[in-house]
Design an enzyme around this catalytic site. Structure first.
Site, PDB file in Angstrom:
ATOM      1  CE  LYS A 234       6.294   0.589  -4.759  1.00 20.29           C
ATOM      2  NZ  LYS A 234       6.403   2.144  -5.063  1.00 20.29           N
ATOM      3  CB  SER A 235      12.800   2.316  -7.384  1.00 22.36           C
ATOM      4  OG  SER A 235      12.043   2.811  -6.100  1.00 22.36           O
TER       5      SER A 235
ATOM      6  CG  ASP B  58       9.737   3.619   0.494  1.00 24.13           C
ATOM      7  OD1 ASP B  58       9.127   4.726   0.760  1.00 24.13           O
ATOM      8  OD2 ASP B  58      10.319   3.453  -0.749  1.00 24.13           O
TER       9      ASP B  58
ATOM     10  CB  SER C 298      17.099  10.477  -3.110  1.00 25.24           C
ATOM     11  OG  SER C 298      17.697  10.871  -4.590  1.00 25.24           O
TER      12      SER C 298
ATOM     13  NE  ARG D  47      14.317   5.597 -10.860  1.00 22.14           N
ATOM     14  CZ  ARG D  47      13.159   5.784  -9.763  1.00 22.14           C
ATOM     15  NH1 ARG D  47      12.429   4.671  -9.431  1.00 22.14           N
ATOM     16  NH2 ARG D  47      12.995   7.064  -8.879  1.00 22.14           N
TER      17      ARG D  47
HETATM   18  C1  S3P Z   1      10.817   6.308  -4.873  1.00 24.62           C
HETATM   19  C2  S3P Z   1      11.196   7.248  -4.048  1.00 24.62           C
HETATM   20  C3  S3P Z   1      10.967   7.586  -2.721  1.00 24.62           C
HETATM   21  C4  S3P Z   1      10.056   6.218  -2.261  1.00 24.62           C
HETATM   22  C5  S3P Z   1       9.010   5.832  -3.081  1.00 24.62           C
HETATM   23  C6  S3P Z   1       9.782   5.163  -4.226  1.00 24.62           C
HETATM   24  C7  S3P Z   1      11.188   6.199  -6.360  1.00 24.62           C
HETATM   25  O1  S3P Z   1       9.947   8.530  -2.705  1.00 24.62           O
HETATM   26  O2  S3P Z   1       9.407   6.552  -0.827  1.00 24.62           O
HETATM   27  O3  S3P Z   1       8.582   4.497  -2.537  1.00 24.62           O
HETATM   28  O4  S3P Z   1      10.973   5.186  -6.813  1.00 24.62           O
HETATM   29  O5  S3P Z   1      11.658   6.905  -6.708  1.00 24.62           O
HETATM   30  P1  S3P Z   1      10.535   9.966  -2.542  1.00 24.62           P
HETATM   31  O6  S3P Z   1      11.439  10.120  -3.607  1.00 24.62           O
HETATM   32  O7  S3P Z   1       9.332  11.115  -2.643  1.00 24.62           O
HETATM   33  O8  S3P Z   1      11.249  10.019  -1.268  1.00 24.62           O
END
Ligand code: S3P
Length: 433
Positions: free
Chosen positions: A23-24, A315, A193, A28
């Site tokens: 998903k992330s 997550d 992150s 992007r």
């Molecule tokens: C994500 C970042 C995370 C994650 C979310 C997806 C992303 O959130 O919990 O499901 O794609 O950048 P946070 O950046 O608020 O931690």
């Protein structure tokens, strides 16, 4: 139509399953290619409600998308040629859409209005609006959506400093704005992150340097469109990894899963709990590490999940809490206050799920203590949160066979990130043992 699913306790899980695209990385691939002028092909894109929110917003700014077979073509005039949206940019349930696109909006010479569903409207947005205001963008003074951002004064300055939370969404928002600033930026993140934005933008020619927790962005480079092959989502794979790891006799293969080290906290935690997980066929795909994952079931033991591990498994905590519920001993989850501001308050909703299934929990402001025991079938609710619905399914599979099925209300929440989840569950549990 009923929005409930009944899940019977299962024996060991066996078989091979391809999980949907990450998903992330999907968000992007859409957004970064929209910023570049030209055309790119995305394969393996996650087709889910959240990604459709990103596509709908980008379309409003003038980006074109065309599906051909298993690929999506992005054709963009480039960020400099975006036109104002005719309507509010509706991000639905998607925190990634709204926070990342807010950073893009700060670099556009007009006002953009953002909104989302009832859950998104409760999530904190000052974390993105404040740094953008600091950079000189005009932003509304709302704490939550709906809100607006206006980059029309064209004097976006660089960002210099540490971000208040370890959040890839906040970091990415600032990076997107920094690309359009009139000075370099140096963004320091307080925790590891996910770094998909930095990886993809660097591959597209952005002038970005990463040095530990510091990201230096020099604006002005021309981005080149980049074809992307999206790997399988480790956050989707996590549900099957956990379901298999905690039932002795299970053996599953999950091919083609992204294993970016900033996303694999779930594997580290499971291994720490005694799970047998092998990563094979390790390779790189569009700048992201990928592997085939083999998981064998065993009796798990308790652990402590805290610090940077929480950031790298943010997550996966609800599903890891299910593993802890079945593990021998007492597991503690700490430093996880961010869970309170996800699609639901995941400390409260995960505690409620496990308590309904017979597990003793102490809830804290930033985590929980889970007393391992026996899960019993029950009626539970997703609270509209996709990851809660899937964590509940994993708990239901591992429940005491004598205790009967679990009814999961709000089961369609899985459409947000994993629309084929219920079919996949059916597939893994019906492969002959
Ligand atoms: C994500 C970042 C995370 C994650 C979310 C997806 C992303 O959130 O919990 O499901 O794609 O950048 P946070 O950046 O608020 O931690």
């Amino acid at each position: 139509m009923s929005d409930s699913v009944n899940v019977e306790p299962s024996g060991p899980l066996r078989g091979e399953l391809r999980v949907p695209g990450d998903k992330s990385i999907s968000h992007r691939a859409l957004i970064c290619n929209a910023l570049a002028e030209g055309e790119a092909q995305i394969t393996g894109l996650l087709d889910s409600a959240d990604c459709r929110s990103t596509i709908a917003c980008l379309r409003q700014w003038g980006v074109e998308f065309k599906e051909t077979g298993d690929r999506l073509i992005v054709r963009s005039p480039g960020q400099s040629a975006f036109h104002p949206a005719a309507d509010t940019l509706d991000c639905g349930n998607s925190g990634t859409s709204i926070r990342l696109l807010t950073g893009v909006a700060a670099g556009l010479p007009f006002r953009s209005d953002f909104d989302g569903d009832a859950s998104l409207r409760q999530r904190p947005m000052r974390r993105v609006l404040d740094p953008l205001a600091q950079m000189g963008a005009s932003v509304s003074d709302a704490n939550t959506a709906p809100y607006w951002v206006d980059g029309s004064n064209e004097t976006l300055q660089g960002f210099n400093g540490e971000i208040a939370v370890a959040s890839a969404q906040v970091k990415s928002c600032i990076v997107f704005a920094a690309l359009r600033a009139n000075q370099p930026s140096r963004i320091v993140e307080p925790g590891p992150s996910r770094d998909h934005t930095e990886r993809m933008l660097i591959a597209m020619g952005a002038d970005i340097e990463v040095d530990g927790p510091a990201i230096s962005v020099r604006p002005g480079a021309t981005l080149q469109p980049q074809d992307v092959q999206v790997p399988g989502d480790v956050s989707a794979a996590a549900f099957w990894m956990i379901a298999a790891a905690m039932v002795p006799g299970s053996e599953i293969l999950l091919p083609n899963v992204g294993v970016n080290p900033r996303r694999t906290g779930v594997i580290d935690v499971l291994r720490d709990m005694g799970a047998q997980i092998d990563l094979t066929n390790q390779r790189e795909m569009s700048g992201e590490p990928v592997a085939d994952i083999v998981v064998r079931g065993s009796q798990l033991r308790s652990t402590v999940i805290d610090g940077d591990t929480v950031v790298r498994a943010v997550d996966e905590i609800p599903a890891l809490a299910v593993a802890a519920a079945l593990a021998g001993g007492v597991t503690e989850i700490r430093d996880a206050a961010e869970l309170r501001v996800k699609e639901s308050d995941r400390i409260a909703t995960t505690s409620a799920l496990l308590q309904a299934m017979g597990i003793q929990i102490d809830e804290w402001s930033d985590g929980m203590r889970i007393f391992g025991g026996n899960l019993r079938g029950a009626t539970v609710d997703s609270h509209g949160d996709h990851r809660l619905a899937m964590a509940a399914a994993v708990a239901a599979l591992a429940a005491d066979p004598e205790s009967g099925p679990t009814t999961i209300n709000g089961a369609s929440a899985v459409d947000i990130s994993y629309p084929t989840f219920w079919q996949d569950l059916h597939q893994l549990r019906h492969v002959p043992v």
